[in-house]
Design a protein around this motif. Structure first.
Motif, PDB file in Angstrom:
ATOM      1  N   PRO A 165       0.807  -1.230   0.000  1.00 26.73           N
ATOM      2  CA  PRO A 165       0.000   0.000   0.000  1.00 26.73           C
ATOM      3  C   PRO A 165       0.841   1.282   0.000  1.00 26.73           C
ATOM      4  N   SER A 166       1.937   1.292   0.754  1.00 30.58           N
ATOM      5  CA  SER A 166       2.778   2.500   0.806  1.00 30.58           C
ATOM      6  C   SER A 166       3.411   2.791  -0.547  1.00 30.58           C
ATOM      7  N   GLU A 167       3.755   1.745  -1.292  1.00 31.70           N
ATOM      8  CA  GLU A 167       4.367   1.922  -2.607  1.00 31.70           C
ATOM      9  C   GLU A 167       3.332   2.371  -3.630  1.00 31.70           C
ATOM     10  N   ALA A 168       2.119   1.849  -3.503  1.00 28.53           N
ATOM     11  CA  ALA A 168       1.036   2.304  -4.381  1.00 28.53           C
ATOM     12  C   ALA A 168       0.732   3.783  -4.133  1.00 28.53           C
ATOM     13  N   ARG A 169       0.742   4.193  -2.869  1.00 28.08           N
ATOM     14  CA  ARG A 169       0.494   5.608  -2.557  1.00 28.08           C
ATOM     15  C   ARG A 169       1.602   6.496  -3.114  1.00 28.08           C
ATOM     16  N   ALA A 170       2.835   5.994  -3.096  1.00 26.88           N
ATOM     17  CA  ALA A 170       3.948   6.773  -3.646  1.00 26.88           C
ATOM     18  C   ALA A 170       3.736   7.037  -5.133  1.00 26.88           C
ATOM     19  N   LEU A 171       3.226   6.043  -5.851  1.00 27.35           N
ATOM     20  CA  LEU A 171       2.936   6.241  -7.276  1.00 27.35           C
ATOM     21  C   LEU A 171       1.765   7.209  -7.465  1.00 27.35           C
ATOM     22  N   GLU A 172       0.764   7.113  -6.599  1.00 27.17           N
ATOM     23  CA  GLU A 172      -0.407   7.983  -6.733  1.00 27.17           C
ATOM     24  C   GLU A 172      -0.056   9.451  -6.549  1.00 27.17           C
ATOM     25  N   ARG A 173       0.875   9.740  -5.647  1.00 28.66           N
ATOM     26  CA  ARG A 173       1.203  11.136  -5.377  1.00 28.66           C
ATOM     27  C   ARG A 173       2.368  11.648  -6.227  1.00 28.66           C
ATOM     28  N   ALA A 174       2.955  10.771  -7.048  1.00 30.04           N
ATOM     29  CA  ALA A 174       4.143  11.159  -7.804  1.00 30.04           C
ATOM     30  C   ALA A 174       3.816  12.181  -8.898  1.00 30.04           C
ATOM     31  N   ASP A 175       4.677  13.177  -9.008  1.00 34.01           N
ATOM     32  CA  ASP A 175       4.641  14.102 -10.133  1.00 34.01           C
ATOM     33  C   ASP A 175       5.540  13.603 -11.261  1.00 34.01           C
ATOM     34  N   ILE A 176       6.611  12.894 -10.882  1.00 27.59           N
ATOM     35  CA  ILE A 176       7.575  12.345 -11.844  1.00 27.59           C
ATOM     36  C   ILE A 176       7.930  10.935 -11.394  1.00 27.59           C
ATOM     37  N   VAL A 177       8.038  10.021 -12.353  1.00 32.75           N
ATOM     38  CA  VAL A 177       8.511   8.667 -12.069  1.00 32.75           C
ATOM     39  C   VAL A 177       9.679   8.372 -13.008  1.00 32.75           C
ATOM     40  N   PHE A 178      10.813   8.023 -12.430  1.00 34.82           N
ATOM     41  CA  PHE A 178      11.965   7.564 -13.208  1.00 34.82           C
ATOM     42  C   PHE A 178      12.042   6.052 -13.072  1.00 34.82           C
TER      43      PHE A 178
ATOM     44  N   GLY B 197      -1.309  11.081 -13.648  1.00 35.34           N
ATOM     45  CA  GLY B 197      -0.949  12.484 -13.838  1.00 35.34           C
ATOM     46  C   GLY B 197       0.539  12.755 -13.806  1.00 35.34           C
ATOM     47  N   ALA B 198       1.349  11.709 -13.641  1.00 31.76           N
ATOM     48  CA  ALA B 198       2.796  11.898 -13.491  1.00 31.76           C
ATOM     49  C   ALA B 198       3.503  11.890 -14.836  1.00 31.76           C
ATOM     50  N   LEU B 199       4.653  12.543 -14.876  1.00 32.98           N
ATOM     51  CA  LEU B 199       5.555  12.434 -16.012  1.00 32.98           C
ATOM     52  C   LEU B 199       6.359  11.158 -15.829  1.00 32.98           C
TER      53      LEU B 199
ATOM     54  N   ILE C 274      17.977  13.581 -15.491  1.00 32.55           N
ATOM     55  CA  ILE C 274      17.225  13.733 -14.245  1.00 32.55           C
ATOM     56  C   ILE C 274      17.207  15.201 -13.812  1.00 32.55           C
ATOM     57  N   ALA C 275      18.366  15.850 -13.877  1.00 29.88           N
ATOM     58  CA  ALA C 275      18.448  17.267 -13.496  1.00 29.88           C
ATOM     59  C   ALA C 275      17.595  18.137 -14.417  1.00 29.88           C
ATOM     60  N   GLN C 276      17.637  17.869 -15.722  1.00 29.67           N
ATOM     61  CA  GLN C 276      16.827  18.636 -16.669  1.00 29.67           C
ATOM     62  C   GLN C 276      15.335  18.459 -16.404  1.00 29.67           C
ATOM     63  N   THR C 277      14.935  17.222 -16.116  1.00 25.89           N
ATOM     64  CA  THR C 277      13.526  16.935 -15.863  1.00 25.89           C
ATOM     65  C   THR C 277      13.035  17.637 -14.594  1.00 25.89           C
ATOM     66  N   LEU C 278      13.829  17.564 -13.548  1.00 26.36           N
ATOM     67  CA  LEU C 278      13.458  18.225 -12.302  1.00 26.36           C
ATOM     68  C   LEU C 278      13.415  19.740 -12.462  1.00 26.36           C
ATOM     69  N   THR C 279      14.330  20.286 -13.242  1.00 30.34           N
ATOM     70  CA  THR C 279      14.365  21.734 -13.459  1.00 30.34           C
ATOM     71  C   THR C 279      13.124  22.216 -14.193  1.00 30.34           C
ATOM     72  N   LYS C 280      12.674  21.443 -15.184  1.00 29.93           N
ATOM     73  CA  LYS C 280      11.461  21.828 -15.910  1.00 29.93           C
ATOM     74  C   LYS C 280      10.238  21.791 -15.006  1.00 29.93           C
ATOM     75  N   ALA C 281      10.210  20.812 -14.105  1.00 27.22           N
ATOM     76  CA  ALA C 281       9.075  20.697 -13.191  1.00 27.22           C
ATOM     77  C   ALA C 281       9.157  21.709 -12.054  1.00 27.22           C
ATOM     78  N   ASP C 282      10.362  22.134 -11.719  1.00 29.16           N
ATOM     79  CA  ASP C 282      10.595  22.972 -10.540  1.00 29.16           C
ATOM     80  C   ASP C 282      11.707  23.981 -10.839  1.00 29.16           C
ATOM     81  N   PRO C 283      11.437  24.956 -11.725  1.00 26.41           N
ATOM     82  CA  PRO C 283      12.496  25.902 -12.117  1.00 26.41           C
ATOM     83  C   PRO C 283      13.037  26.747 -10.974  1.00 26.41           C
ATOM     84  N   GLU C 284      12.249  26.873  -9.900  1.00 25.12           N
ATOM     85  CA  GLU C 284      12.706  27.692  -8.768  1.00 25.12           C
ATOM     86  C   GLU C 284      13.987  27.129  -8.159  1.00 25.12           C
ATOM     87  N   HIS C 285      14.172  25.798  -8.247  1.00 25.42           N
ATOM     88  CA  HIS C 285      15.351  25.163  -7.656  1.00 25.42           C
ATOM     89  C   HIS C 285      16.328  24.676  -8.718  1.00 25.42           C
ATOM     90  N   ALA C 286      16.289  25.313  -9.864  1.00 28.09           N
ATOM     91  CA  ALA C 286      17.152  24.899 -10.979  1.00 28.09           C
ATOM     92  C   ALA C 286      18.628  24.923 -10.601  1.00 28.09           C
TER      93      ALA C 286
END
Length: 319
Positions: free
Chosen positions: A64-77, A97-99, A170-182
């Protein structure tokens, strides 16, 4: 309109919460990928790990905890379907809804096809492999295993150069999703890549004494590591880690060990040691243990370097 004024500690807590909310929720499939993502995310957040160490990537039921992690994910690698085919359905239903980033498809990564047969040295062993699929007690089992090994070899994380390529992505993907912490993602990726380059050179230097030492592996999972460090295995006892070899394959690899002067056989921690004894016979050949998934290691940022270093240490036991 209701206006709430926050002061002192309450305001600080609210500010931290808002800052953390901007960081995407990230999930990863296996510990080597989790390690790379954890390094790039640094102190900003910790990615979720879906497949725990020691679990087989070929078949797994989500907790269940792993399923919840997928449900709340914005990005999955994830490595991709060739490694964890069972994960496709949960990604489609739970992480709608995740990338989804499939690392086997990242441009610039080295991706290799599966090798065939027990003999990995490039000899013509197609008749041998065919005979193995028709051996008693293994007809359908081995035929299915051979079919499964057509196409892409998914163990691509065992080449640190791939880890370098993936870290940049990974860095490029995170930056696009969260440019504030680029800036943080870029700085962390730069440090990670520098560490991977140093790791690659250090391992290459350490493995110099292994060049020319003939060895056999339990299953054909290591060709990315072998090619990167110029250490080709002569053979593999099993088609894959999810299947047992048939009698003909065991006989073939036993002949290879005898005729090629193999000095070492690499077992794996979760598989039957009696097969190693059958192949080695009474020859007194050395054995070592290789673990491509690092099942005994603690997940986290340091996992990847520990995994690659551990493989090198184990191979050095073959000398």
């Amino acid at each position: 309109m209701r206006l709430t004024i926050l002061t002192g500690t309450t305001a600080a807590i609210a500010f931290c919460s808002n800052a953390l909310a901007d960081v995407p929720n990230v999930a990863t499939d296996i510990a080597p990928v989790h390690s790379l993502v954890a390094q790039v995310m640094g102190d900003l957040a910790t990615p979720d790990l879906i497949l725990p160490p020691g679990a087989s990537p070929h078949g797994y039921s989500l907790r269940p905890s792993e399923a919840r992690a997928l449900e709340r994910a914005d990005i999955v690698f994830w490595i991709g379907e060739p490694l964890t085919p069972w994960l496709e359905a949960p990604l489609a239903t739970l992480a709608q809804g995740a990338l989804i980033v499939e690392l086997l498809e990242v441009p610039g990564a080295t991706i290799l096809p599966f090798r065939e047969g027990a003999d990995l040295g490039g000899h013509d062993d197609h008749d041998e492999a065919h005979a193995d699929t028709e051996t008693a007690h293994g007809d359908d089992h081995d035929a299915e295993a051979e079919h499964d090994h057509e196409g892409i070899d998914p163990h691509a994380w065992l080449d640190p150069r791939n880890a370098i390529v993936w870290t940049g992505l990974i860095a490029q993907t995170l930056t696009k999703a969260d440019p504030e912490h680029a800036a943080q993602y870029a700085a962390n990726a730069e440090v990670t890549i520098a560490g991977l380059e140093t790791l690659t050179q250090d391992i290459s230097d350490r493995l110099e004494p292994m060049h020319g030492v003939p060895f056999v592996v339990f299953h054909d999972a290591y060709q990315y590591f072998e090619q990167r460090f110029d250490l080709p295995a002569l053979g593999a006892i099993s088609f894959g880690d999810a299947t047992d070899p048939g009698a003909a394959r065991v006989a073939s690899i036993r002949d290879l060990v005898r005729d090629s002067g193999v000095s070492c056989i690499a077992a794996e921690p979760q598989f039957n040691p009696s097969l190693i004894k059958t192949v080695a016979g009474s020859s007194g050949i050395r054995t070592t243990v290789l673990d491509p998934m690092g099942s005994a290691l603690e997940p986290g940022a340091d996992f990847y370097s520990s995994l690659i270093t551990g493989l090198a240490d184990s191979l050095l036991d073959c000398r």
